[in-house]
Write a protein that holds these residues in place. Sequence first.
Motif, PDB file in Angstrom:
ATOM      1  N   VAL A 172       0.867  -1.179   0.000  1.00 41.67           N
ATOM      2  CA  VAL A 172       0.000   0.000   0.000  1.00 41.67           C
ATOM      3  C   VAL A 172       0.901   1.226   0.000  1.00 41.67           C
ATOM      4  N   THR A 173       0.757   2.046  -1.007  1.00 40.45           N
ATOM      5  CA  THR A 173       1.602   3.216  -1.182  1.00 40.45           C
ATOM      6  C   THR A 173       1.580   4.100   0.064  1.00 40.45           C
ATOM      7  N   GLY A 174       2.756   4.396   0.582  1.00 38.30           N
ATOM      8  CA  GLY A 174       2.891   5.263   1.745  1.00 38.30           C
ATOM      9  C   GLY A 174       2.575   4.612   3.078  1.00 38.30           C
ATOM     10  N   VAL A 175       2.181   3.340   3.080  1.00 35.85           N
ATOM     11  CA  VAL A 175       1.828   2.652   4.336  1.00 35.85           C
ATOM     12  C   VAL A 175       2.735   1.455   4.584  1.00 35.85           C
ATOM     13  N   GLY A 176       2.819   0.550   3.617  1.00 36.85           N
ATOM     14  CA  GLY A 176       3.667  -0.628   3.771  1.00 36.85           C
ATOM     15  C   GLY A 176       2.980  -1.889   3.281  1.00 36.85           C
ATOM     16  N   TRP A 177       3.505  -3.022   3.714  1.00 37.22           N
ATOM     17  CA  TRP A 177       3.050  -4.326   3.238  1.00 37.22           C
ATOM     18  C   TRP A 177       1.862  -4.851   4.019  1.00 37.22           C
ATOM     19  N   PHE A 178       0.946  -5.520   3.316  1.00 42.82           N
ATOM     20  CA  PHE A 178      -0.200  -6.196   3.907  1.00 42.82           C
ATOM     21  C   PHE A 178      -0.209  -7.621   3.370  1.00 42.82           C
ATOM     22  N   SER A 179      -0.630  -8.567   4.205  1.00 45.98           N
ATOM     23  CA  SER A 179      -0.684  -9.950   3.734  1.00 45.98           C
ATOM     24  C   SER A 179      -1.795 -10.113   2.699  1.00 45.98           C
ATOM     25  N   ARG A 180      -1.693 -11.140   1.918  1.00 42.00           N
ATOM     26  CA  ARG A 180      -2.680 -11.430   0.882  1.00 42.00           C
ATOM     27  C   ARG A 180      -4.080 -11.535   1.477  1.00 42.00           C
ATOM     28  N   ASP A 181      -4.197 -12.139   2.660  1.00 37.71           N
ATOM     29  CA  ASP A 181      -5.498 -12.381   3.286  1.00 37.71           C
ATOM     30  C   ASP A 181      -6.145 -11.129   3.871  1.00 37.71           C
ATOM     31  N   GLU A 182      -5.396 -10.052   4.044  1.00 37.99           N
ATOM     32  CA  GLU A 182      -5.956  -8.824   4.613  1.00 37.99           C
ATOM     33  C   GLU A 182      -6.797  -8.035   3.616  1.00 37.99           C
ATOM     34  N   VAL A 183      -6.659  -8.328   2.348  1.00 39.98           N
ATOM     35  CA  VAL A 183      -7.379  -7.602   1.298  1.00 39.98           C
ATOM     36  C   VAL A 183      -8.418  -8.536   0.696  1.00 39.98           C
ATOM     37  N   THR A 184      -9.667  -8.061   0.604  1.00 37.62           N
ATOM     38  CA  THR A 184     -10.740  -8.910   0.090  1.00 37.62           C
ATOM     39  C   THR A 184     -11.109  -8.600  -1.358  1.00 37.62           C
ATOM     40  N   HIS A 185     -10.985  -7.332  -1.777  1.00 39.24           N
ATOM     41  CA  HIS A 185     -11.399  -6.904  -3.113  1.00 39.24           C
ATOM     42  C   HIS A 185     -10.432  -5.853  -3.652  1.00 39.24           C
ATOM     43  N   TRP A 186     -10.411  -5.732  -4.961  1.00 42.97           N
ATOM     44  CA  TRP A 186      -9.606  -4.700  -5.627  1.00 42.97           C
ATOM     45  C   TRP A 186     -10.345  -4.227  -6.869  1.00 42.97           C
ATOM     46  N   MET A 187      -9.937  -3.066  -7.372  1.00 42.24           N
ATOM     47  CA  MET A 187     -10.471  -2.557  -8.636  1.00 42.24           C
ATOM     48  C   MET A 187      -9.413  -1.720  -9.328  1.00 42.24           C
ATOM     49  N   PRO A 188      -9.457  -1.680 -10.662  1.00 39.76           N
ATOM     50  CA  PRO A 188      -8.514  -0.833 -11.395  1.00 39.76           C
ATOM     51  C   PRO A 188      -8.699   0.621 -11.024  1.00 39.76           C
ATOM     52  N   LEU A 189      -7.654   1.404 -11.183  1.00 36.41           N
ATOM     53  CA  LEU A 189      -7.766   2.841 -10.974  1.00 36.41           C
ATOM     54  C   LEU A 189      -8.707   3.430 -12.036  1.00 36.41           C
ATOM     55  N   PRO A 190      -9.440   4.479 -11.685  1.00 36.21           N
ATOM     56  CA  PRO A 190     -10.299   5.107 -12.703  1.00 36.21           C
ATOM     57  C   PRO A 190      -9.441   5.814 -13.742  1.00 36.21           C
ATOM     58  N   GLU A 191     -10.041   6.072 -14.872  1.00 39.02           N
ATOM     59  CA  GLU A 191      -9.362   6.836 -15.921  1.00 39.02           C
ATOM     60  C   GLU A 191      -9.151   8.269 -15.427  1.00 39.02           C
ATOM     61  N   PRO A 192      -8.045   8.895 -15.802  1.00 36.79           N
ATOM     62  CA  PRO A 192      -7.835  10.285 -15.402  1.00 36.79           C
ATOM     63  C   PRO A 192      -8.863  11.196 -16.101  1.00 36.79           C
ATOM     64  N   PRO A 193      -9.116  12.355 -15.538  1.00 37.83           N
ATOM     65  CA  PRO A 193     -10.085  13.263 -16.160  1.00 37.83           C
ATOM     66  C   PRO A 193      -9.563  13.800 -17.494  1.00 37.83           C
ATOM     67  N   ASP A 194     -10.485  14.166 -18.354  1.00 32.49           N
ATOM     68  CA  ASP A 194     -10.104  14.807 -19.614  1.00 32.49           C
ATOM     69  C   ASP A 194      -9.566  16.201 -19.328  1.00 32.49           C
ATOM     70  N   VAL A 195      -8.588  16.583 -20.091  1.00 33.48           N
ATOM     71  CA  VAL A 195      -7.968  17.909 -19.884  1.00 33.48           C
ATOM     72  C   VAL A 195      -8.667  18.942 -20.731  1.00 33.48           C
TER      73      VAL A 195
END
Length: 64
Positions: A41-64
């Motif tokens: 986890v950016t800026g926090v550190g390592w987490f075990s595989r079992d500590e995380v239940t779900h994930w999702m891709p980052l959203p698309e950046p906004p249009d400029v």
Amino acid sequence: MSKWIKCSKRMPTACRDVIITDMDMVSRVAWFNDRNGAWYVTGVGWFSRDEVTHWMPLPEPPDV
């Protein structure tokens, strides 16, 4: 918009930035290391595989 993906169904591509949750709170941007089976986890550190239940891709950046 992306939907949450259960870690038990599929893991993200190694070292790809995603958003994660443990069902209590949504965390910061993280990436999965398939070599050691842990999340970084950016800026926090390592987490075990079992500590995380779900994930999702980052959203698309906004249009400029």
